[in-house]
Motif scaffolding. Sequence first.
Motif, PDB file in Angstrom:
ATOM      1  N   ILE A   1       0.818  -1.220   0.000  1.00  0.00           N
ATOM      2  CA  ILE A   1       0.000   0.000   0.000  1.00  0.00           C
ATOM      3  C   ILE A   1       0.846   1.261   0.000  1.00  0.00           C
ATOM      4  O   ILE A   1       1.618   1.516   0.931  1.00  0.00           O
ATOM      5  CB  ILE A   1      -0.941   0.008   1.218  1.00  0.00           C
ATOM      6  CG1 ILE A   1      -1.845  -1.225   1.188  1.00  0.00           C
ATOM      7  CG2 ILE A   1      -1.757   1.294   1.252  1.00  0.00           C
ATOM      8  CD1 ILE A   1      -2.593  -1.451   2.497  1.00  0.00           C
ATOM      9  N   PHE A   2       0.668   2.069  -1.066  1.00  0.00           N
ATOM     10  CA  PHE A   2       1.125   3.453  -1.073  1.00  0.00           C
ATOM     11  C   PHE A   2      -0.073   4.295  -0.645  1.00  0.00           C
ATOM     12  O   PHE A   2      -1.140   4.207  -1.254  1.00  0.00           O
ATOM     13  CB  PHE A   2       1.569   3.895  -2.462  1.00  0.00           C
ATOM     14  CG  PHE A   2       2.844   3.271  -2.957  1.00  0.00           C
ATOM     15  CD1 PHE A   2       4.063   3.897  -2.741  1.00  0.00           C
ATOM     16  CD2 PHE A   2       2.821   2.075  -3.653  1.00  0.00           C
ATOM     17  CE1 PHE A   2       5.241   3.331  -3.216  1.00  0.00           C
ATOM     18  CE2 PHE A   2       3.988   1.498  -4.127  1.00  0.00           C
ATOM     19  CZ  PHE A   2       5.209   2.133  -3.902  1.00  0.00           C
ATOM     20  N   MET A   3       0.096   5.130   0.372  1.00  0.00           N
ATOM     21  CA  MET A   3      -1.043   5.893   0.893  1.00  0.00           C
ATOM     22  C   MET A   3      -0.770   7.391   0.888  1.00  0.00           C
ATOM     23  O   MET A   3       0.297   7.845   1.297  1.00  0.00           O
ATOM     24  CB  MET A   3      -1.384   5.452   2.318  1.00  0.00           C
ATOM     25  CG  MET A   3      -2.577   6.195   2.927  1.00  0.00           C
ATOM     26  SD  MET A   3      -2.996   5.625   4.600  1.00  0.00           S
ATOM     27  CE  MET A   3      -3.737   4.027   4.240  1.00  0.00           C
ATOM     28  N   TYR A   4      -1.771   8.144   0.399  1.00  0.00           N
ATOM     29  CA  TYR A   4      -1.833   9.591   0.613  1.00  0.00           C
ATOM     30  C   TYR A   4      -2.963   9.821   1.601  1.00  0.00           C
ATOM     31  O   TYR A   4      -4.110   9.441   1.341  1.00  0.00           O
ATOM     32  CB  TYR A   4      -2.111  10.344  -0.686  1.00  0.00           C
ATOM     33  CG  TYR A   4      -2.283  11.830  -0.456  1.00  0.00           C
ATOM     34  CD1 TYR A   4      -1.193  12.685  -0.527  1.00  0.00           C
ATOM     35  CD2 TYR A   4      -3.523  12.370  -0.126  1.00  0.00           C
ATOM     36  CE1 TYR A   4      -1.341  14.050  -0.286  1.00  0.00           C
ATOM     37  CE2 TYR A   4      -3.681  13.719   0.121  1.00  0.00           C
ATOM     38  CZ  TYR A   4      -2.587  14.551   0.041  1.00  0.00           C
ATOM     39  OH  TYR A   4      -2.728  15.895   0.307  1.00  0.00           O
ATOM     40  N   SER A   5      -2.669  10.449   2.723  1.00  0.00           N
ATOM     41  CA  SER A   5      -3.672  10.672   3.765  1.00  0.00           C
ATOM     42  C   SER A   5      -3.746  12.159   4.090  1.00  0.00           C
ATOM     43  O   SER A   5      -2.740  12.775   4.473  1.00  0.00           O
ATOM     44  CB  SER A   5      -3.304   9.884   5.031  1.00  0.00           C
ATOM     45  OG  SER A   5      -4.249  10.098   6.064  1.00  0.00           O
TER      46      SER A   5
END
Length: 261
Positions: free
Chosen positions: A74-78
């Motif tokens: 998982i690559f996440m932008y939060s």
Amino acid sequence: MMSLDKFSCRQSDLIVTVGRDLVDTVQSRFKGRKVPNTVMIHNWINEKKIYPVEPDHPKLKDFKCQYGLCDKFIFMYSGNIGLYYDLENLIKVIKKIKPGTMTPDGREVVFIFVGAGSILEKLVQYKEQNHLSHIKFIPYQNKDDLIYSLNAADVHWVVNARGIKGVSCPSKYYGISACSKACLCVLEEGSEVRSIIEEIKGGLCSDPGDYEAVEKNIWWFIKHAGSEKIAEMGKRNRDHLLKYLSCKISINQYIEEISKL
């Protein structure tokens, strides 16, 4: 508005900024004149509320299962899915990583956006028009559940568009560090958070607009999925946070600076 801001600064006994580049901004605004009294005190996070969670934690597993993220890399932008982050162009870079791409340890690569904002609908439309099934959008999480969404990622984006250096400091970095996660950094050279990440080797960095470098860094993380190299990046981020970016440290700095006035 700039005149109003400068007037406010001149009337102040102390200006507190949250980055070295922001100190430079204040100094440049008053170049040739008396620069107001300015200090830098880092943003912080409560490291007792946001911290690394074991992969088998029930609530972390529930979060992943709810959004189909089990056994994914998982690559996440939060955070805020709005202006000043260049997400409209970064999603075009993500398009080059084809759906179904697998890591060496057998996990499918996915890109997750957690949050809301003014360009969310545009990103959703781009995903649907280009059939990018490896991109998912997840609503903002309740504050008590933030620890689980942040811990779900293998790698976190820390991004700003070009021109934001010296104006904004991406505070999402502090939560990422608290969870001991590696960073995929797209920030201008010399900006506060990029300087930290480069100094402690907490991730891979590239300039806003250098999309070839962004893609190259994404592939590096994919090829090293599950490795100690990525784990050590995250560990260095958390160790640095505990040493320099904790709530207690920053509040004590505020007390110290205000006591001098």
